[in-house]
Write a protein that holds these residues in place. Structure first.
Motif, PDB file in Angstrom:
ATOM      1  N   HIS A  16       1.026  -1.192   0.117  1.00  0.00           N
ATOM      2  CA  HIS A  16      -0.382  -0.628  -0.246  1.00  0.00           C
ATOM      3  C   HIS A  16       0.749   0.688   0.043  1.00  0.00           C
ATOM      4  O   HIS A  16       0.823   2.150  -0.834  1.00  0.00           O
ATOM      5  N   SER A  17       1.984   1.413   1.034  1.00  0.00           N
ATOM      6  CA  SER A  17       2.758   2.625   1.001  1.00  0.00           C
ATOM      7  C   SER A  17       3.427   3.001  -0.113  1.00  0.00           C
ATOM      8  O   SER A  17       3.735   3.501  -1.211  1.00  0.00           O
ATOM      9  N   ALA A  18       4.448   1.721  -0.538  1.00  0.00           N
ATOM     10  CA  ALA A  18       4.695   2.152  -2.311  1.00  0.00           C
ATOM     11  C   ALA A  18       3.653   2.040  -3.490  1.00  0.00           C
ATOM     12  O   ALA A  18       4.295   2.840  -3.927  1.00  0.00           O
ATOM     13  N   ALA A  19       2.516   1.749  -3.454  1.00  0.00           N
ATOM     14  CA  ALA A  19       1.233   1.850  -4.288  1.00  0.00           C
ATOM     15  C   ALA A  19       0.588   3.663  -4.536  1.00  0.00           C
ATOM     16  O   ALA A  19       1.483   4.505  -5.156  1.00  0.00           O
ATOM     17  N   GLU A  20       1.403   3.806  -2.626  1.00  0.00           N
ATOM     18  CA  GLU A  20       0.741   5.178  -2.773  1.00  0.00           C
ATOM     19  C   GLU A  20       1.740   6.422  -3.183  1.00  0.00           C
ATOM     20  O   GLU A  20       1.115   7.503  -4.002  1.00  0.00           O
ATOM     21  N   TYR A  21       3.139   5.937  -3.169  1.00  0.00           N
ATOM     22  CA  TYR A  21       4.474   6.510  -3.443  1.00  0.00           C
ATOM     23  C   TYR A  21       4.345   6.861  -4.870  1.00  0.00           C
ATOM     24  O   TYR A  21       4.614   8.155  -5.486  1.00  0.00           O
ATOM     25  N   LEU A  22       3.968   5.818  -5.522  1.00  0.00           N
ATOM     26  CA  LEU A  22       3.892   5.625  -7.029  1.00  0.00           C
ATOM     27  C   LEU A  22       2.783   6.748  -7.688  1.00  0.00           C
ATOM     28  O   LEU A  22       2.819   6.897  -9.265  1.00  0.00           O
ATOM     29  N   LEU A  23       1.324   6.163  -6.883  1.00  0.00           N
ATOM     30  CA  LEU A  23       0.400   7.108  -7.581  1.00  0.00           C
ATOM     31  C   LEU A  23       0.607   8.647  -6.456  1.00  0.00           C
ATOM     32  O   LEU A  23       0.691   9.349  -8.108  1.00  0.00           O
ATOM     33  N   ARG A  24       1.718   9.499  -5.680  1.00  0.00           N
ATOM     34  CA  ARG A  24       1.720  10.599  -5.446  1.00  0.00           C
ATOM     35  C   ARG A  24       2.858  11.318  -7.056  1.00  0.00           C
ATOM     36  O   ARG A  24       2.760  12.580  -7.397  1.00  0.00           O
ATOM     37  N   CYS A  25       3.813  10.143  -7.034  1.00  0.00           N
ATOM     38  CA  CYS A  25       4.950  10.849  -7.743  1.00  0.00           C
ATOM     39  C   CYS A  25       4.913  10.352  -9.358  1.00  0.00           C
ATOM     40  O   CYS A  25       5.818  11.201 -10.300  1.00  0.00           O
ATOM     41  N   HIS A  26       4.185   9.275  -9.767  1.00  0.00           N
ATOM     42  CA  HIS A  26       4.566   9.112 -11.079  1.00  0.00           C
ATOM     43  C   HIS A  26       3.566   8.448 -11.809  1.00  0.00           C
ATOM     44  O   HIS A  26       2.835   7.243 -12.971  1.00  0.00           O
ATOM     45  N   ALA A  27       2.543   9.216 -11.699  1.00  0.00           N
ATOM     46  CA  ALA A  27       0.928   8.960 -11.867  1.00  0.00           C
ATOM     47  C   ALA A  27       1.243   9.161 -13.640  1.00  0.00           C
ATOM     48  O   ALA A  27      -0.089   8.844 -13.731  1.00  0.00           O
ATOM     49  N   ASP A  28       1.367   9.586 -14.742  1.00  0.00           N
ATOM     50  CA  ASP A  28       1.869  10.235 -15.736  1.00  0.00           C
ATOM     51  C   ASP A  28       2.619   9.079 -15.768  1.00  0.00           C
ATOM     52  O   ASP A  28       2.252   9.375 -17.535  1.00  0.00           O
ATOM     53  N   GLN A  29       3.943   8.110 -15.627  1.00  0.00           N
ATOM     54  CA  GLN A  29       4.490   7.745 -16.393  1.00  0.00           C
ATOM     55  C   GLN A  29       3.069   6.263 -16.610  1.00  0.00           C
ATOM     56  O   GLN A  29       2.597   5.503 -16.883  1.00  0.00           O
ATOM     57  N   LEU A  30       2.215   6.124 -15.406  1.00  0.00           N
ATOM     58  CA  LEU A  30       1.252   5.113 -15.170  1.00  0.00           C
ATOM     59  C   LEU A  30       0.123   5.157 -16.096  1.00  0.00           C
ATOM     60  O   LEU A  30      -0.017   4.366 -17.024  1.00  0.00           O
ATOM     61  N   ARG A  31      -0.036   6.588 -16.390  1.00  0.00           N
ATOM     62  CA  ARG A  31      -0.930   7.198 -17.360  1.00  0.00           C
ATOM     63  C   ARG A  31      -0.377   6.620 -18.959  1.00  0.00           C
ATOM     64  O   ARG A  31      -1.427   6.303 -19.453  1.00  0.00           O
ATOM     65  N   SER A  32       0.764   6.723 -18.892  1.00  0.00           N
ATOM     66  CA  SER A  32       1.245   6.735 -19.977  1.00  0.00           C
ATOM     67  C   SER A  32       1.133   4.775 -20.761  1.00  0.00           C
ATOM     68  O   SER A  32       0.864   4.689 -21.209  1.00  0.00           O
ATOM     69  N   ILE A  33       1.548   4.549 -19.729  1.00  0.00           N
ATOM     70  CA  ILE A  33       1.311   2.478 -19.536  1.00  0.00           C
ATOM     71  C   ILE A  33       0.221   2.301 -20.055  1.00  0.00           C
ATOM     72  O   ILE A  33       0.079   1.370 -21.283  1.00  0.00           O
ATOM     73  N   LEU A  34      -0.380   2.780 -18.903  1.00  0.00           N
ATOM     74  CA  LEU A  34      -2.581   2.724 -19.484  1.00  0.00           C
ATOM     75  C   LEU A  34      -2.716   2.677 -21.042  1.00  0.00           C
ATOM     76  O   LEU A  34      -3.571   1.821 -21.662  1.00  0.00           O
ATOM     77  N   LEU A  35      -2.511   3.353 -21.624  1.00  0.00           N
ATOM     78  CA  LEU A  35      -2.615   3.856 -23.076  1.00  0.00           C
ATOM     79  C   LEU A  35      -2.292   3.157 -24.216  1.00  0.00           C
ATOM     80  O   LEU A  35      -2.456   3.209 -25.247  1.00  0.00           O
ATOM     81  N   SER A  36      -0.634   2.607 -23.682  1.00  0.00           N
ATOM     82  CA  SER A  36      -0.656   1.640 -24.274  1.00  0.00           C
ATOM     83  C   SER A  36      -1.454   0.912 -25.441  1.00  0.00           C
ATOM     84  O   SER A  36      -2.080   0.054 -24.056  1.00  0.00           O
ATOM     85  N   PRO A  37      -1.073  -0.045 -26.505  1.00  0.00           N
ATOM     86  CA  PRO A  37      -1.920  -0.410 -27.255  1.00  0.00           C
ATOM     87  C   PRO A  37      -1.841  -2.191 -26.599  1.00  0.00           C
ATOM     88  O   PRO A  37      -3.183  -3.077 -26.313  1.00  0.00           O
ATOM     89  N   ASP A  38      -0.476  -2.145 -26.376  1.00  0.00           N
ATOM     90  CA  ASP A  38      -0.237  -4.207 -26.575  1.00  0.00           C
ATOM     91  C   ASP A  38      -0.271  -3.827 -24.652  1.00  0.00           C
ATOM     92  O   ASP A  38       0.547  -3.934 -23.806  1.00  0.00           O
ATOM     93  N   PRO A  39      -1.324  -5.401 -24.178  1.00  0.00           N
ATOM     94  CA  PRO A  39      -1.326  -5.245 -22.714  1.00  0.00           C
ATOM     95  C   PRO A  39      -0.108  -6.688 -22.581  1.00  0.00           C
ATOM     96  O   PRO A  39      -0.221  -6.453 -21.308  1.00  0.00           O
ATOM     97  N   LYS A  40       0.291  -7.461 -23.658  1.00  0.00           N
ATOM     98  CA  LYS A  40       1.122  -8.113 -22.827  1.00  0.00           C
ATOM     99  C   LYS A  40       2.126  -8.050 -23.194  1.00  0.00           C
ATOM    100  O   LYS A  40       3.336  -9.050 -22.437  1.00  0.00           O
ATOM    101  N   LEU A  41       3.067  -6.399 -23.189  1.00  0.00           N
ATOM    102  CA  LEU A  41       4.222  -6.345 -23.128  1.00  0.00           C
ATOM    103  C   LEU A  41       4.597  -5.769 -21.658  1.00  0.00           C
ATOM    104  O   LEU A  41       3.867  -5.507 -20.888  1.00  0.00           O
ATOM    105  N   HIS A  42       6.072  -6.309 -21.260  1.00  0.00           N
ATOM    106  CA  HIS A  42       6.560  -5.664 -20.330  1.00  0.00           C
ATOM    107  C   HIS A  42       7.045  -4.202 -20.208  1.00  0.00           C
ATOM    108  O   HIS A  42       7.830  -3.265 -21.371  1.00  0.00           O
ATOM    109  N   TYR A  43       5.930  -3.366 -19.418  1.00  0.00           N
ATOM    110  CA  TYR A  43       6.150  -2.273 -19.274  1.00  0.00           C
ATOM    111  C   TYR A  43       7.607  -1.580 -18.322  1.00  0.00           C
ATOM    112  O   TYR A  43       6.919  -2.188 -16.703  1.00  0.00           O
TER     113      TYR A  43
END
Length: 683
Positions: A16-43
């Motif tokens: 939970h604490s790790a996820a909180e940190y990622l959401l707080r500081c790296h939300a833009d990276q997570l968003r760009s990963i979500l918008l990538s088309p291929d679900p099977k790739l490693h990001y």
């Protein structure tokens, strides 16, 4: 019991604490990963370790002290966080849920760059095991990309509890079953039989590379050590042989393969979490605006005496060697190089020039090699005696039952400079391997079932002693014992003869003695007098990047006439006077235009190129007064000196021109010479 329930609460908490940190500081990276088309790739999700230290010091310390568990937890936390981002996304945005996200920690600029956690490869010990370790080195081998099983889910037959198991790299990817069921309930299950569930196997890409510590930082008499690094998933194929890298990861060990009568050892390996290439930083010399302004200002100061300005630059090349103006000019032109030309059919004419110094012992050949290597942003120095054809080109190595290619000197120097000292002591068939690398700029390999072509866009800078006493009456191929085809590939071959000249000896001895007197009386950085090494490096990089000179009509006419004159009087230098010489003239003229900070090749550049080629001829077709390159010195008024030489050369060439006119060859220009009558194909 207590500890078990405590553990159950703890796992989601740290996730939970790790996820909180990622959401707080790296939300833009997570968003760009979500918008990538291929679900099977490693990001990859890049996290700066220094930022994590500021935001959550406890979490950062846990990642450092126990990376095996916490890096895996961070990956799960990233998936948790990206699911939360997916829920909060607007309906019109098409986010796709991803299965594999890997958090990559970049330790640069953080406290982990201290010697304890960033040792050299030779100092890796058992104490470094189990912490986040960072190593720096050069990739000397990259293996094939393979696939391995990374996770499999099992089920207890008794209580139907499902749990994942991870194969261990240490025991060559075998899975060890738990002795009892690991379910953490109030009443233990104690089941001992498990079955694997179908279609739960997760496979990963996997590649082994070998990195070796760079030889520049080693002490005296230390042999460079190397270590195996394992790249997984998105890190695979990010580096190639010859790259300088900084790798962070977990140090573990792997059993060495079973061989009869050989003791089984644990070999250290590093499982990479983050790989950073540093050779981009090395080759892109950054040039601030004030430095480029300084270059422009320098040339505007010397507008009326451009050759004086050029000589100020040349004095900075190998300043410990007195005089040798011709050699310094040749080194500068070789390092700057011409412009690569690609015609309509895709045939390439190389832009790099090659230089060979032939000279008696003690004429400073190796000094020039060493200095040129410092000036170039990527360089390899080797000697002829210690080089085989495999060491220069590429070696096939058998590793664990499969063949791999290891890069040799010419491949590692791709895009830079390869210096070969004692060129004559190489074996004949080893020398033949350089032919293709020098002209076509590729190396074709067919070894052990591996057929490939590697690029070697490199400048070859050779130094050799003459065979016995140098005899001026004999052609160069006899004096150097080098074959004609190889000699014709060198743009400039300079002969440095140690002839007796009392005046010259007096001047040189006083210069060498003055060097030994005082180091303190050095004046400030005055570009009008002599250029220091860092400025020279930047200047060479700048002119190569910004100038692509083209030939003017006058320059074309001069070069064309000179080439025809050489062809007519070339009884002695038959090996050198080929169409390659014409291409060399064009390249050298372009390099000189770049050196002079210009975008067009004028008569001045063409005549300087002719003088360079002339000093590499044993019997000159034009200038009889040039003589020995060793005794060439910097003149007081180079511009007046040049005016005399220009008049002399143009007089000789005008007779050729008249000869052409009388035979109706007026319209013959360079293009038809290089491209026409099939001669241009002697590439």
């Amino acid at each position: 019991m207590d500890s078990d329930s405590q553990k159950e609460d703890e796992v989601p908490m740290r996730l939970h604490s790790a996820a909180e940190y990622l959401l707080r500081c790296h939300a833009d990276q997570l968003r760009s990963i979500l918008l990538s088309p291929d679900p099977k790739l490693h990001y990859p999700l890049f996290v700066e370790y220094a930022e994590l230290m500021d935001a959550d010091p406890t979490l950062a310390r846990l990642v450092f002290a126990n990376p095996t568990d916490y890096l895996r937890d961070f990956d799960q936390a990233a998936i948790l966080a990206h699911k939360r981002v997916l829920k909060s996304m607007a309906s019109h945005e098409k986010g796709i849920e991803k299965k594999f996200i890997h958090v990559r920690f970049n330790v640069s600029g953080s406290p982990l760059e201290c010697p304890e956690t960033f040792p050299s490869i030779g100092r890796v010990r058992v104490k470094h095991r189990g912490i986040l370790l960072t190593l720096k080195g050069t990739v000397i081998r990259s293996g094939a990309v393979k696939m391995y099983e990374g996770q499999r889910t099992y089920q207890c037959k008794k209580c139907k509890y499902m749990f994942p198991l991870y194969p261990e790299l240490e025991t060559r990817n075998s899975i060890t079953m738990p002795s009892v069921c690991p379910s953490q309930r109030s009443k233990p299950c104690e089941g001992t039989k498990f079955q694997s569930i179908e279609n739960t196997t997760v496979c990963h890409d996997y590649q082994e590379i070998k990195i070796q510590e760079s030889t520049q930082v080693l002490g005296v008499g230390v042999i460079p050590r190397s270590i195996l690094v394992i790249l997984q998933d998105d890190l695979v194929d990010t580096v190639k042989a010859g790259d300088d890298v900084i790798v962070s990861g977990i140090l573990t060990a792997k059993w060495s393969p079973d061989l009869k009568d050989v003791r089984c050892d644990l070999d250290p390996i590093l499982i990479a979490n983050h790989v950073r290439r540093t050779n981009e930083l090395k080759s892109d010399i950054d040039i601030p605006d004030d430095v480029s302004m300084q270059f422009k200002q320098f040339w505007s100061d010397f507008k009326h005496a451009p050759l004086k300005g050029r000589n100020a630059i040349l004095r900075g090349i190998c300043p410990q060697v007195f005089g040798l103006f011709t050699v310094k000019l040749a080194v500068a032109l070789t390092l700057i190089g011409g412009v690569q030309h690609v015609d309509a059919s895709g045939t390439k004419i190389r832009g790099e020039s090659h230089l060979l110094l032939v000279g008696d012992p003690g004429t400073g050949k190796s000094q020039f090699l060493k200095f040129a290597a410092k000036l170039s942003n990527r360089s390899v120095i080797t000697t002829g005696l210690g080089s085989t054809s495999a060491g220069l080109t590429v070696t096939a190595v058998k590793d664990g039952g499969e063949w791999m290619l290891e890069a040799g000197a010419l491949v590692l120097a791709d895009g830079g400079l390869c210096c070969i000292d004692e060129f004559d002591s190489m074996r004949e068939h080893d020398r033949a391997t350089i032919h293709e690398a020098m002209e076509q700029q590729t190396i074709s390999v067919a070894k052990a079932g591996l057929v490939t072509t590697l690029s070697t866009r490199t400048v070859v800078f050779g130094a050799t002693n003459p065979k016995g006493n140098y005899d001026p009456d004999q052609p160069l191929s006899v004096n150097t014992a080098l074959s004609g085809p190889l000699l014709s590939r060198f743009d400039i071959v300079l002969v440095l003869l140690d002839t007796k000249n009392p005046e010259w000896d007096a001047v040189v001895s006083s210069h060498i003695l003055a060097e030994g007197e005082s180091e303190e009386s050095k004046e400030d950085e005055d570009l009008g007098n002599m250029w220091p090494l860092p400025i020279l490096r930047r200047y060479i990089y700048y002119v190569k990047k910004h100038f692509k000179p083209v030939l003017t009509k006058d320059a074309e006419r001069v070069i064309s006439s000179y080439y025809q004159l050489q062809r007519r009087s070339a009884a002695q230098n038959a090996a050198r006077t080929t169409v390659r010489m014409l291409e060399s003239l064009i390249r050298l003229a372009q390099a000189h235009a770049r050196l002079m900070f210009r975008n067009e090749v004028t008569t001045l550049d063409a005549i300087t190129a002719i003088l360079c080629i002339e000093s590499s001829m044993t019997i000159s077709a034009i200038v009889d007064s040039i003589g020995n390159a060793l005794h060439s010195n910097f003149t007081e008024n180079p511009d007046q000196e040049y005016a005399k030489q220009e008049r002399l050369i143009l007089e000789k060439l005008s007779s050729v021109h008249e000869f052409q006119e009388s035979n109706g060859l007026e319209g013959l220009d360079l293009k038809s010479l290089v491209d026409g009558d099939g001669m241009g194909m002697v590439m």
